[in-house]
Design a protein around this motif. Sequence first.
Motif: not given
Length: 240
Positions: A67-72, A119-123, A224-225
Amino acid sequence: MQSLSLRGYGAARRPLLLLLALALMLVGMPEALAHGVPEGDKGFIQESTGVLFVPFMYMGAKHMITGYDHLLFLFGVIFFLYRLKDVGLYVTLFAVGHSITLLFGVLSSISISPYVIDAIIGFSVVYKALDNLGAFQRWFGVQPDTRAATLIFGLLHGFGLATKIQEFEISPDGLIVNLIAFNVGVEIGQLLALGAILILMGYWRRTASFWRHAYTANVAMMSAGFLLMGYQLTGLIVSQ
Protein backbone atom coordinates in the motif's frame (compact mmCIF):
# COMPACT_ATOMS: atom_id res chain seq x y z
CA MET A 1 8.94 18.57 14.90
CA GLN A 2 11.30 20.20 12.48
CA SER A 3 10.31 21.52 9.09
CA LEU A 4 11.91 23.04 6.01
CA SER A 5 11.61 26.58 4.73
CA LEU A 6 9.79 27.13 1.44
CA ARG A 7 12.55 29.57 0.52
CA GLY A 8 14.53 26.57 -0.72
CA TYR A 9 12.38 26.40 -3.83
CA GLY A 10 15.32 27.09 -6.11
CA ALA A 11 17.06 23.98 -4.81
CA ALA A 12 14.30 21.82 -6.28
CA ARG A 13 15.08 22.59 -9.92
CA ARG A 14 17.57 19.77 -10.36
CA PRO A 15 15.21 16.92 -9.39
CA LEU A 16 12.63 17.70 -12.10
CA LEU A 17 13.56 14.48 -13.87
CA LEU A 18 13.06 12.62 -10.61
CA LEU A 19 9.57 14.08 -10.20
CA LEU A 20 8.71 13.19 -13.79
CA ALA A 21 9.84 9.62 -13.21
CA LEU A 22 7.77 9.50 -10.03
CA ALA A 23 4.72 10.78 -11.90
CA LEU A 24 5.08 8.15 -14.61
CA MET A 25 5.55 5.43 -12.01
CA LEU A 26 2.41 6.32 -10.07
CA VAL A 27 0.25 6.84 -13.15
CA GLY A 28 1.35 3.48 -14.47
CA MET A 29 0.64 1.62 -11.25
CA PRO A 30 -2.51 -0.48 -11.27
CA GLU A 31 -5.27 0.69 -9.00
CA ALA A 32 -5.15 -2.62 -7.17
CA LEU A 33 -1.86 -1.71 -5.51
CA ALA A 34 -3.42 1.08 -3.46
CA HIS A 35 -6.26 -0.74 -1.71
CA GLY A 36 -7.33 -3.50 -4.02
CA VAL A 37 -7.17 -7.20 -3.34
CA PRO A 38 -5.50 -9.53 -5.88
CA GLU A 39 -7.82 -11.94 -7.67
CA GLY A 40 -6.43 -14.97 -5.81
CA ASP A 41 -7.00 -13.35 -2.43
CA LYS A 42 -10.41 -12.09 -3.59
CA GLY A 43 -11.55 -15.63 -4.35
CA PHE A 44 -10.18 -16.88 -1.04
CA ILE A 45 -12.02 -14.17 0.91
CA GLN A 46 -15.33 -14.86 -0.82
CA GLU A 47 -15.16 -18.64 -0.47
CA SER A 48 -13.83 -18.88 3.09
CA THR A 49 -15.97 -19.66 6.12
CA GLY A 50 -15.03 -20.00 9.77
CA VAL A 51 -12.03 -18.62 11.60
CA LEU A 52 -8.90 -18.41 9.40
CA PHE A 53 -6.56 -16.33 11.50
CA VAL A 54 -3.22 -16.92 9.78
CA PRO A 55 -4.41 -16.51 6.15
CA PHE A 56 -6.23 -13.28 6.94
CA MET A 57 -3.24 -12.01 8.91
CA TYR A 58 -0.99 -12.76 5.92
CA MET A 59 -3.31 -10.86 3.56
CA GLY A 60 -3.38 -7.89 5.93
CA ALA A 61 0.42 -7.74 6.07
CA LYS A 62 0.67 -8.05 2.28
CA HIS A 63 -1.83 -5.25 1.84
CA MET A 64 0.15 -2.85 3.99
CA ILE A 65 3.53 -3.64 2.45
CA THR A 66 2.14 -3.00 -1.06
CA GLY A 67 0.00 0.00 0.00
CA TYR A 68 2.23 2.79 -1.27
CA ASP A 69 -0.20 5.54 -0.21
CA HIS A 70 -0.03 4.37 3.42
CA LEU A 71 3.75 4.11 3.24
CA LEU A 72 4.13 7.57 1.68
CA PHE A 73 2.17 9.07 4.56
CA LEU A 74 4.21 7.18 7.16
CA PHE A 75 7.41 8.27 5.40
CA GLY A 76 6.30 11.87 5.80
CA VAL A 77 5.31 11.35 9.44
CA ILE A 78 8.72 10.00 10.49
CA PHE A 79 10.79 12.21 8.19
CA PHE A 80 11.92 14.54 11.00
CA LEU A 81 11.47 12.14 13.93
CA TYR A 82 14.82 11.08 15.38
CA ARG A 83 13.89 9.49 18.71
CA LEU A 84 12.33 6.02 18.74
CA LYS A 85 9.94 7.23 21.45
CA ASP A 86 8.52 9.84 19.07
CA VAL A 87 8.36 7.37 16.17
CA GLY A 88 6.50 4.93 18.40
CA LEU A 89 4.00 7.59 19.50
CA TYR A 90 3.11 8.75 16.00
CA VAL A 91 2.98 5.26 14.52
CA THR A 92 0.76 4.15 17.40
CA LEU A 93 -1.62 7.06 16.77
CA PHE A 94 -1.80 6.12 13.10
CA ALA A 95 -2.32 2.43 13.94
CA VAL A 96 -5.09 3.17 16.46
CA GLY A 97 -6.94 5.32 13.93
CA HIS A 98 -6.42 2.78 11.16
CA SER A 99 -7.68 -0.08 13.35
CA ILE A 100 -10.80 1.70 14.63
CA THR A 101 -12.21 2.58 11.22
CA LEU A 102 -11.19 -0.68 9.57
CA LEU A 103 -13.21 -2.69 12.11
CA PHE A 104 -16.02 -0.15 12.58
CA GLY A 105 -16.42 0.50 8.86
CA VAL A 106 -16.83 -3.17 7.96
CA LEU A 107 -18.96 -4.21 10.95
CA SER A 108 -21.32 -1.22 10.61
CA SER A 109 -21.41 -1.46 6.78
CA ILE A 110 -20.60 2.24 6.38
CA SER A 111 -20.19 2.79 2.66
CA ILE A 112 -17.93 5.53 1.25
CA SER A 113 -16.98 5.88 -2.40
CA PRO A 114 -13.53 4.29 -2.77
CA TYR A 115 -12.55 7.10 -5.15
CA VAL A 116 -13.43 9.76 -2.57
CA ILE A 117 -11.68 8.07 0.36
CA ASP A 118 -8.58 7.28 -1.71
CA ALA A 119 -8.46 10.90 -2.89
CA ILE A 120 -8.56 11.98 0.76
CA ILE A 121 -5.71 9.57 1.50
CA GLY A 122 -3.77 11.20 -1.33
CA PHE A 123 -4.51 14.54 0.30
CA SER A 124 -3.07 13.25 3.58
CA VAL A 125 0.26 12.74 1.78
CA VAL A 126 0.10 16.31 0.42
CA TYR A 127 -0.77 17.64 3.87
CA LYS A 128 2.15 15.91 5.56
CA ALA A 129 4.61 17.07 2.92
CA LEU A 130 3.41 20.68 3.35
CA ASP A 131 3.69 20.29 7.11
CA ASN A 132 7.30 19.11 6.74
CA LEU A 133 8.02 22.05 4.44
CA GLY A 134 6.79 24.50 7.09
CA ALA A 135 4.02 25.76 4.82
CA PHE A 136 1.29 26.19 7.45
CA GLN A 137 3.53 28.20 9.76
CA ARG A 138 4.69 30.35 6.87
CA TRP A 139 1.30 30.89 5.22
CA PHE A 140 -1.03 31.09 8.24
CA GLY A 141 1.28 31.70 11.19
CA VAL A 142 0.04 28.57 13.00
CA GLN A 143 1.31 25.04 13.38
CA PRO A 144 -1.43 22.36 13.38
CA ASP A 145 -1.26 19.70 16.07
CA THR A 146 0.76 16.98 14.34
CA ARG A 147 -0.39 14.26 16.73
CA ALA A 148 -4.08 15.03 16.17
CA ALA A 149 -3.51 15.16 12.40
CA THR A 150 -1.79 11.76 12.44
CA LEU A 151 -4.70 10.20 14.36
CA ILE A 152 -7.32 11.79 12.09
CA PHE A 153 -5.58 10.68 8.92
CA GLY A 154 -5.14 7.23 10.45
CA LEU A 155 -8.93 7.06 10.80
CA LEU A 156 -9.32 8.02 7.14
CA HIS A 157 -6.74 5.47 5.95
CA GLY A 158 -8.65 2.77 7.84
CA PHE A 159 -11.86 3.69 6.03
CA GLY A 160 -9.99 3.21 2.76
CA LEU A 161 -9.31 -0.42 3.55
CA ALA A 162 -12.77 -0.99 5.06
CA THR A 163 -14.39 0.33 1.87
CA LYS A 164 -12.54 -2.21 -0.25
CA ILE A 165 -13.26 -5.11 2.09
CA GLN A 166 -16.98 -4.36 1.87
CA GLU A 167 -16.90 -5.06 -1.86
CA PHE A 168 -16.54 -8.78 -1.10
CA GLU A 169 -19.13 -11.09 0.42
CA ILE A 170 -17.24 -12.22 3.51
CA SER A 171 -18.89 -15.00 5.45
CA PRO A 172 -20.37 -13.85 8.79
CA ASP A 173 -19.00 -17.09 10.28
CA GLY A 174 -15.80 -16.00 12.03
CA LEU A 175 -16.06 -12.47 10.61
CA ILE A 176 -14.93 -10.57 13.70
CA VAL A 177 -11.94 -12.82 14.39
CA ASN A 178 -10.91 -12.75 10.72
CA LEU A 179 -11.15 -8.96 10.63
CA ILE A 180 -9.02 -8.74 13.76
CA ALA A 181 -6.51 -11.11 12.16
CA PHE A 182 -6.46 -8.98 9.02
CA ASN A 183 -5.86 -5.87 11.09
CA VAL A 184 -3.08 -7.57 13.05
CA GLY A 185 -1.49 -8.42 9.73
CA VAL A 186 -1.83 -4.79 8.60
CA GLU A 187 0.02 -3.63 11.70
CA ILE A 188 2.72 -6.30 11.25
CA GLY A 189 3.18 -5.20 7.65
CA GLN A 190 3.34 -1.61 8.81
CA LEU A 191 6.08 -2.41 11.33
CA LEU A 192 8.09 -4.33 8.73
CA ALA A 193 7.85 -1.52 6.20
CA LEU A 194 8.55 1.08 8.87
CA GLY A 195 11.63 -0.81 10.00
CA ALA A 196 13.03 -0.79 6.47
CA ILE A 197 12.25 2.92 6.08
CA LEU A 198 13.92 3.76 9.41
CA ILE A 199 17.07 1.85 8.48
CA LEU A 200 17.34 3.67 5.15
CA MET A 201 16.53 7.02 6.78
CA GLY A 202 19.17 6.37 9.44
CA TYR A 203 21.87 5.92 6.80
CA TRP A 204 20.65 8.91 4.81
CA ARG A 205 20.56 11.22 7.83
CA ARG A 206 24.23 10.50 8.52
CA THR A 207 25.25 11.78 5.09
CA ALA A 208 25.95 15.37 4.14
CA SER A 209 23.27 15.19 1.44
CA PHE A 210 20.32 14.80 3.83
CA TRP A 211 19.65 18.47 4.45
CA ARG A 212 20.49 19.35 0.85
CA HIS A 213 17.84 16.96 -0.47
CA ALA A 214 15.27 16.90 2.35
CA TYR A 215 13.33 19.74 0.70
CA THR A 216 13.38 17.93 -2.64
CA ALA A 217 12.18 14.68 -1.07
CA ASN A 218 9.16 16.41 0.45
CA VAL A 219 8.35 18.20 -2.81
CA ALA A 220 8.45 14.80 -4.53
CA MET A 221 6.17 13.35 -1.84
CA MET A 222 3.74 16.24 -2.23
CA SER A 223 3.73 15.73 -6.01
CA ALA A 224 2.97 12.03 -5.52
CA GLY A 225 0.05 12.96 -3.24
CA PHE A 226 -1.38 15.31 -5.85
CA LEU A 227 -1.04 12.58 -8.49
CA LEU A 228 -2.90 10.11 -6.29
CA MET A 229 -5.65 12.67 -5.70
CA GLY A 230 -5.95 13.45 -9.40
CA TYR A 231 -6.04 9.78 -10.36
CA GLN A 232 -8.86 9.01 -7.91
CA LEU A 233 -10.90 12.13 -8.70
CA THR A 234 -10.61 11.34 -12.40
CA GLY A 235 -11.86 7.83 -11.67
CA LEU A 236 -14.80 9.29 -9.72
CA ILE A 237 -15.79 11.56 -12.61
CA VAL A 238 -15.46 8.80 -15.21
CA SER A 239 -17.51 6.37 -13.13
CA GLN A 240 -20.50 8.73 -12.92
